[in-house]
Design a protein around this motif. Structure first.
Motif, PDB file in Angstrom:
ATOM      1  N   LEU A  67       7.126  11.208   4.249  1.00 44.42           N
ATOM      2  CA  LEU A  67       6.614  11.883   5.444  1.00 44.42           C
ATOM      3  C   LEU A  67       7.715  12.390   6.370  1.00 44.42           C
ATOM      4  N   SER A  68       8.942  12.449   5.866  1.00 43.97           N
ATOM      5  CA  SER A  68      10.065  12.816   6.746  1.00 43.97           C
ATOM      6  C   SER A  68       9.907  14.217   7.325  1.00 43.97           C
ATOM      7  N   LYS A  84      -0.041  12.581  10.775  1.00 43.16           N
ATOM      8  CA  LYS A  84       0.986  11.669  10.272  1.00 43.16           C
ATOM      9  C   LYS A  84       0.519  10.216  10.399  1.00 43.16           C
ATOM     10  N   ASP A  85      -0.151   9.907  11.506  1.00 40.89           N
ATOM     11  CA  ASP A  85      -0.655   8.547  11.684  1.00 40.89           C
ATOM     12  C   ASP A  85      -1.639   8.181  10.575  1.00 40.89           C
ATOM     13  N   ILE A  98       0.273   7.497   7.400  1.00 38.27           N
ATOM     14  CA  ILE A  98       0.915   6.175   7.446  1.00 38.27           C
ATOM     15  C   ILE A  98      -0.097   5.086   7.120  1.00 38.27           C
ATOM     16  N   LEU A 124       7.168  -0.243   3.253  1.00 30.19           N
ATOM     17  CA  LEU A 124       6.474   0.739   4.087  1.00 30.19           C
ATOM     18  C   LEU A 124       7.459   1.721   4.743  1.00 30.19           C
ATOM     19  N   ASP A 125       8.501   1.209   5.371  1.00 31.71           N
ATOM     20  CA  ASP A 125       9.431   2.077   6.096  1.00 31.71           C
ATOM     21  C   ASP A 125      10.074   3.105   5.172  1.00 31.71           C
ATOM     22  N   ARG A 156       8.922   4.218   2.276  1.00 34.62           N
ATOM     23  CA  ARG A 156       7.938   5.185   1.795  1.00 34.62           C
ATOM     24  C   ARG A 156       7.623   6.227   2.875  1.00 34.62           C
ATOM     25  N   ILE A 157       7.507   5.786   4.117  1.00 33.56           N
ATOM     26  CA  ILE A 157       7.267   6.723   5.219  1.00 33.56           C
ATOM     27  C   ILE A 157       8.425   7.710   5.321  1.00 33.56           C
ATOM     28  N   ASN A 158       9.641   7.164   5.232  1.00 34.29           N
ATOM     29  CA  ASN A 158      10.827   8.009   5.333  1.00 34.29           C
ATOM     30  C   ASN A 158      10.916   8.990   4.172  1.00 34.29           C
ATOM     31  N   ILE A 169      -0.718   5.039   3.400  1.00 35.79           N
ATOM     32  CA  ILE A 169       0.373   4.386   2.666  1.00 35.79           C
ATOM     33  C   ILE A 169       0.298   2.873   2.846  1.00 35.79           C
ATOM     34  N   ARG A 170      -0.024   2.450   4.085  1.00 38.70           N
ATOM     35  CA  ARG A 170      -0.113   1.008   4.352  1.00 38.70           C
ATOM     36  C   ARG A 170      -1.208   0.376   3.496  1.00 38.70           C
TER      37      ARG A 170
END
Length: 912
Positions: free
Chosen positions: A514-515, A523-524, A527, A506-507, A509-511, A530-531
């Motif tokens: 969605l960076s 953004k929430d 996330i 997860l971390d 993929r977010i980075n 993606i989760r």
């Protein structure tokens, strides 16, 4: 049989030990309700209370249950993670100075917070040692949230920090650093001239992450700080041309021992070629005058016929870069010693960099044994348990997993040839990837990973290749290796320290995705999307059987194989692992079963066919691995034995340096040295128990004038009634005391003290450097004493002791000589102590392939002149000024051309 029966009934000693720790875990759990009820402020104040109890006489063991419960609660509030009971057991093991063997994915990073916090309460500092800079920075930031919440300070040691930043990091309660940075800082500290310049404080406690990698794999190579010597590139090129003309009959190669020697015919041929090239003195290669030539020939033989491109090294940007045999990663900046690297550079036709002379060195064994308490954690240590206890006196404790392991470990598959094996592997990967099962493929070299990549392309299988050429992408590739149908080829342990999570990370993929997105509801929502995708993909991967780990061949060490296997089946996930072997694999070819086994395989197997899995075959492989492990252990043990001799001497020198730096005055030391030198000179030329007519008076006068600058009236003394060497010594000592007192009469005491310290330290360092060079040469030849039925290590100890005594005599004489002849400026301020000499660090971190500690640090030349110099410093460019060297190609680590003495990157290069 009886042992197995007893173990079944009573459990193993490890099981009984772990069971005994559960009482302490229960005590920790008993504190949980109380501590959970505390406010954040009350919880943070626990640190103050613990330190007060320590001051009142309590010890760390008394605090352990409550302190561990405090850390558990702090982790829940800051990280959202609660320590499992098995993690508490791991923390207790670490606190007791033992090695916690915990499977991949069991949360070793979180476990370390328990013992780290408890031991940091004493305020003496705790070092958490990681295998690369990325993990040091990541873990300090990640776990630092727990420590900072509880009121403790943290620091990270990474390359390119200033001295002030390093000192601040070491003074923190908890310091994260790599093994190389710690070792090099220790060596650099002991090359400095003032206590205030040193960055480390006294050793207290260290927790070593991936302890097997740091204390076993890297322990064969010492950390070395070296300086450049004369350029001999022409000799390397000339010898390389000759050696490349040799044929197989001219040399004998032993791959098992990694050695190569000339045959009798080969020696004659080399002698003739060297004669024709004008490189040989006389006609015999092994005459004393040709010692250097023999050295160059031997290294060229190893470079040309033993070291293989893309396996032992690669050529990148016209540079030869070593490939670490354990990780398959580039070790940019690391160089083979003793001229071997230059020989490989000559072989590849790239620029030959000059050899370096050792200024300071230490092995990891002797570095880490300086800590009063040390512990470690890893997923694979039990196979090396005997070595850990023998060398470091640490027991290995296997911690049970939080959830039962569901991974299926299949027996090895055997193929006749390498090509058959890779075809079989490619088809297997295609089958598993097609049904959505992620596959992690482990190879032992870049060459093999790229070869397999070609086979997969033929099968049209999409895949990622992770090896020394692409280590920058490592964490990202490994983090997503558990996604649906993903195929990842990794070299050995690449990516160690990054979890492979089924369905994706997860971390990361977010980075990655969605960076660039601003914080907010959008953004929430992304996330959460993606989760949800990861959760669905994880279930699909679980249905497909979990991660499939495929080893393309067995490594020399079972531990490395287990590390690869351990990537699958984390936290109770299902998984599969299997190794594929062929008769062409190095392990089987060099160390494997005898030719009967090979003949049986060749005769019974059709092309492309695999031998059915067999426990007997797997046992044969394990036996071969044990042979190699024992051999490698013997090598490491020998390294330690030889370094122990130097370590005793190193301690004496470093302690002497510390005493000199800490003393308000060193006049007594310098005076004793002068008196002992005079006594030695008189004793040498006027031996006790001899008659005056047997004395070498002329040589005595000449030597006294050379060393002390005195011209005593020895001829007149010889005509006295009672002539005695002791009387000579008394009179010459008195005369030298008077001469020196007159010379320094007008100097301020602080100026004279600074001069004495400068002369003492510079002389000590100069002779220590020469002594190290002599010991290096001795170590390379002492094994020849075995031919005379003598034990090489005992011979080395005796010779090294004699050389050390000789070195101390030389230090005394040179200090006396310098002080006797030095000229002073009476109005001068105390001279500044010199900077460190130019040096190069080697043994970069093989887990990153990069290490900016491999800098050339330029200061004074470290040599003593007859006048103590004032060191002028050029003024750096003013803030905002243009960089006048912007158009020039200057290495960031080279000295700035402005003459400031700073590195370019810290001076004008920082302006760009």
């Amino acid at each position: 049989m009886f042992n197995a029966l007893a173990k079944t009934i009573f459990g193993s000693s490890n099981d009984r030990y772990v069971k005994s720790l559960k009482k302490t875990v229960d005590q920790i759990a008993a504190f949980e309700p109380t501590i959970s009820a505390m406010s954040d402020e009350e919880l943070a104040n626990q640190t103050v209370k613990f330190r007060a109890r320590l001051a009142d006489g309590a010890n760390l063991d008394d605090l352990l249950p409550e302190a561990f419960a405090t850390v558990r609660e702090a982790a829940k509030r800051t990280l959202g993670q609660r320590h499992y009971d098995v993690q508490m057991i791991g923390g207790i093991v670490l606190h007791r100075g033992e090695i916690a063997e915990m499977r991949t994915g069991e949360g070793k990073t979180l476990v370390a917070t328990l013992a780290t916090y408890l031991n940091a309460l004493e305020g003496k500092g705790v070092h958490v040692v990681t295998v690369n800079d990325y993990l040091a920075a990541r873990d300090c930031e990640w776990m630092g949230r727990v420590y900072r919440f509880l009121g403790m300070t943290t620091g990270t040691i990474v390359p390119n920090l200033s001295e002030e930043e390093r000192r601040a990091a070491y003074n923190a309660d908890i310091t994260y650093a790599t093994n190389n940075e710690l070792g090099f800082d220790y060596l650099r500290d002991n090359m400095k001239y003032e206590r205030e310049q040193m960055v480390q404080r006294p050793f207290n406690y260290a927790i070593v992450d991936e302890v097997d990698s740091i204390l076993i794999d890297e322990a064969r190579t010492p950390l070395i700080i070296s300086g450049p010597t004369d350029d001999k590139s022409e000799m390397y090129m000339a010898v390389d041309v000759l050696v490349k003309q040799l044929v197989e009959e001219d040399y004998e190669k032993d791959e098992k021992q990694r050695s190569i020697v000339l045959t009798e015919d080969g020696t004659e041929r080399v002698e003739r070629m060297l004669e024709d090239a004008g490189l040989l003195q006389g006609s015999n290669l092994y005459d004393f005058e040709n010692t250097q030539v023999v050295h160059h020939v031997n290294q060229a033989l190893r470079a040309v016929f033993m070291f293989r491109r893309d396996i032992d090294y690669i050529v990148k940007d016209e540079k030869v870069i070593i490939i670490d045999e354990f990780t398959g990663r580039m070790m940019d900046g690391r160089r083979w010693s003793d001229g071997l690297h230059q020989a490989v550079e000559a072989k590849e036709g790239v620029n030959i960099e000059p050899e370096n002379q050792t200024l300071a060195s230490i092995t990891f064994q002797n570095y880490f044994r300086m800590y009063p308490k040390i512990s470690g954690m890893t997923g694979t240590a039990s196979t090396e348990a005997a070595e850990f206890y023998d060398i470091y006196k640490m027991n290995v404790v296997t911690i049970p997993t939080n959830l039962p392991i569901q991974r299926q470990d299949d027996e090895d598959l055997f193929y006749k040839s390498l090509e058959d094996k890779f075809k079989g592997i490619a088809k297997t990967i295609a089958e598993h990837a097609a049904k959505g099962q992620p596959v992690l493929v482990g190879t032992v070299s870049i060459e093999k990973s790229e070869m397999l990549s070609e086979f997969l392309k033929q099968e049209k299988v999409p895949h990622s290749v992770l090896n020394a050429r692409f280590h920058e992408q490592e964490a990202h590739i490994v983090a997503q290796a558990g996604r649906l149908g993903r195929v990842t080829i990794a070299t050995n342990m690449a990516g160690r320290g990054t979890d492979i999570q089924l369905g994706g990370n997860l971390d990361f993929r977010i980075n990655d995705e969605l960076s660039g997105m601003a914080e907010g509801p959008e953004k929430d929502a992304a996330i959460e999307r993606i989760r949800a995708e990861i959760a669905a993909e994880r279930q699909a991967v679980l249905d497909a059987g979990g991660l499939f780990v495929l080893g393309t061949e067995r490594h020399e060490s079972r531990r490395i194989d287990n590390q690869l296997r351990g990537r699958s089946g984390r936290q109770g996930d299902p998984g599969l692992s299997r190794f594929y072997l062929s008769l062409d694999d190095d392990l089987l070819r060099i160390f494997g079963p005898d030719t009967l086994f090979a003949r049986m395989m060749r005769s019974s197997l059709e092309d492309g066919e695999a031998l059915p899995p067999s426990k007997w075959m797997s046992k044969a492989i394990e036996t071969a691995q044990k042979k190699v492990e024992q051999r490698n252990y013997d090598i490491r043990k020998q390294v330690v034995e030889y370094d122990d001799v130097m370590n005793d001497q190193r301690k004496v020198i470093y302690e002497q340096r510390s005493e000199i730096m800490d003393s308000e005055t060193v006049n007594d030391v310098v005076t004793d040295m002068r008196h002992e030198t005079i006594n030695a000179i008189v004793g040498e030329h006027c031996p006790p128990g001899t008659y005056p007519e047997q004395w070498n008076v002329a040589a005595l006068k000449e030597e006294l004038e050379r060393v002390t600058g005195l011209k005593p009236m020895i001829d007149a003394w010889l005509h006295e009634d009672h002539v005695d060497p002791e009387i000579f010594v008394e009179r010459i000592v008195a005369q030298s005391d008077e001469a020196l007192a007159e010379k320094i009469g007008d100097l301020k005491p602080e100026t004279w003290t600074q001069i004495e310290k400068s002369i003492l330290l510079q002389n000590l360092d100069h002779h220590w450097k020469e002594h190290l060079s002599t010991l290096d040469a001795l170590r390379q030849v002492v094994h020849l004493r075995a031919y005379a039925q003598k034990t090489p290590i005992n011979e080395y100890k005796q010779e090294a002791f004699a050389l050390f005594q000789r070195m101390l005599d030389s230090v005394r004489e040179d200090v006396t000589n310098t002080i006797s002849h030095v000229q002073f400026q009476m109005d001068a301020a105390p001279p500044p102590l010199p900077d460190l000499p130019s040096f190069l660090t080697s043994h970069v971190d093989p887990f990153t392939g990069e290490d900016d500690t491999n800098d050339r640090d330029f200061g004074s030349d470290g040599l003593i002149s007859t006048t103590i110099p004032r060191l002028a410093t050029a003024r750096p460019a003013a803030d905002g000024a243009a960089n006048p060297y912007a158009d020039e190609t200057i290495s960031r680590n080279a000295p700035c051309p402005c003459g400031s003495g700073e590195k370019y990157k810290h001076c004008h290069g920082a302006l760009a």
